[in-house]
Design a protein around this motif. Sequence first.
Motif, PDB file in Angstrom:
ATOM      1  N   SER A   1      -4.735   0.357   7.526  1.00 49.36           N
ATOM      2  CA  SER A   1      -4.578  -0.353   6.263  1.00 49.36           C
ATOM      3  C   SER A   1      -5.010  -1.805   6.432  1.00 49.36           C
ATOM      4  O   SER A   1      -4.802  -2.411   7.489  1.00 49.36           O
ATOM      5  CB  SER A   1      -3.122  -0.299   5.785  1.00 49.36           C
ATOM      6  OG  SER A   1      -2.263  -0.940   6.693  1.00 49.36           O
TER       7      SER A   1
ATOM      8  N   ASP B   1      -5.804   4.983   2.394  1.00 50.48           N
ATOM      9  CA  ASP B   1      -6.536   3.934   3.123  1.00 50.48           C
ATOM     10  C   ASP B   1      -7.853   4.470   3.682  1.00 50.48           C
ATOM     11  O   ASP B   1      -8.884   3.790   3.632  1.00 50.48           O
ATOM     12  CB  ASP B   1      -5.676   3.381   4.264  1.00 50.48           C
ATOM     13  CG  ASP B   1      -4.514   2.533   3.770  1.00 50.48           C
ATOM     14  OD1 ASP B   1      -4.682   1.858   2.746  1.00 50.48           O
ATOM     15  OD2 ASP B   1      -3.447   2.568   4.407  1.00 50.48           O
TER      16      ASP B   1
ATOM     17  N   GLN C   1      -1.670   6.621   4.267  1.00 57.50           N
ATOM     18  CA  GLN C   1      -2.758   6.524   5.240  1.00 57.50           C
ATOM     19  C   GLN C   1      -4.019   7.219   4.720  1.00 57.50           C
ATOM     20  O   GLN C   1      -5.131   6.726   4.911  1.00 57.50           O
ATOM     21  CB  GLN C   1      -2.327   7.148   6.571  1.00 57.50           C
ATOM     22  CG  GLN C   1      -1.261   6.357   7.310  1.00 57.50           C
ATOM     23  CD  GLN C   1      -0.826   7.017   8.600  1.00 57.50           C
ATOM     24  OE1 GLN C   1      -1.208   8.150   8.889  1.00 57.50           O
ATOM     25  NE2 GLN C   1      -0.016   6.325   9.390  1.00 57.50           N
TER      26      GLN C   1
ATOM     27  N   GLY D   1       0.810  -1.223   0.000  1.00 58.47           N
ATOM     28  CA  GLY D   1       0.000   0.000   0.000  1.00 58.47           C
ATOM     29  C   GLY D   1       0.837   1.264   0.000  1.00 58.47           C
ATOM     30  O   GLY D   1       0.451   2.263   0.594  1.00 58.47           O
TER      31      GLY D   1
END
Length: 436
Positions: free
Chosen positions: A267, A307, A304, A28
């Motif tokens: 996440s 996410d 972040q 990610g």
Amino acid sequence: MSGFDRPADDLARGARAILAYPDLGGGGGRSAEARLDEAAGLAAAIGIDVRDRIALRLRAPKAATLFGSGQVEQIATLARMAEAELVIVDGAVTPIQQRNLEKAFAAKVIDRTGLILEIFGERAATAEGRLQVELAHLDYQAGRLVRSWTHLERQRGGFGFLGGPGETQIEADRRLIRDRMARLRRELETVARTRGLHRDRRQRAPWPVIALVGYTNAGKSTLFNRMTGADVMAEDLLFATLDPTMRQIALPGIDKAILSDTVGFVSDLPTQLVAAFRATLEEVISADLIIHVRDLAHPDSDAQAVDVDRVLAEIGAGGEGAAPRIEAWNKIDLLPPEQAEALANTAARRDDVVLVSALTGEGVDTLRAAASARLTAANRVRHVDLDSADGAALAWLHAHGEVLASTAGGARLSIDVRLSDADWRRFNAHRVAKAS
């Protein structure tokens, strides 16, 4: 009694653990070290003692063990050296992989989903939160009814996965789990209906709702406390707050608004938790304004934010038709001056960003003003003629709008007031009802 109704035993809190990250080349947007840091923070959130950690690059996951045979032996060696009772795999592990790895490590194995569920099981404080967590736990556990923990066969308490197979939930068969899940869903439906009635009452009362969202540990609860004077738990701890909290606040030009502090995102948030907490997250869906609190001091702040956007879209609070959004770039007190200045220049070019320090209070008044401006952006100036004796109507306009001008003429009062379309409809409906 469910696993969430018993206190955690020594295996859960204070357990010695090894942390392993299967690096499949994704992450990610985060480095393997960043993933390990976050997983270590998750483990620390429930008092697990991470003795060692390792990131292992995988070309492809092995069906039987996830890791390759040499990597399994490498982790097993680390576990033996650390006398670890637990191996945390920061990724998804199938039931078969879990069973095989436990045999290879001679230690309990939980994956990222299991770890997050464990935290939620310990932290949920309200009856609804505990129901939601237990439902998510059972949904996850339903496919994992395997007797793989052979060297700790005694009956033992503990939360969820760390309690061992002697726990009632682990021993339950699939039919009992399905029955329990059905009962939990019925109870949650009752809670959701009650929450819906409360939401309907708030919508009938013209008080805008502002939802704070953000990655876990971004500073939402600290900002919530700063804006409301509340004492919600706010620590440097992942998932410090799980249950939603709502408080009344005043904003410039808005006499009363409701501020809601919601659960932090993370996440790879387990799908079971997103589904179970959908009723709670409906507060975000129905909000009039969303404030996305971001930790700008964190090296993975951009990842972040992605996410958080993904979870918001998943619950129906993103995309077209969603509530307007402001980004509160938090923790600027932790940034070096040159970086803070660069961010301030960026924020100055945008009308949806405010720099704040929830800890020191810097920028919070600016955030209040920005929230008020965004909430009243759709308001228009309306002209109202009132009977001078109609004090109730005049008070309503002052409480729910911005009175710009008021001119008295005999027994009549001429008022220019800024109101939203919804409040204008409410005002006219009230007048019609009163006239009839």
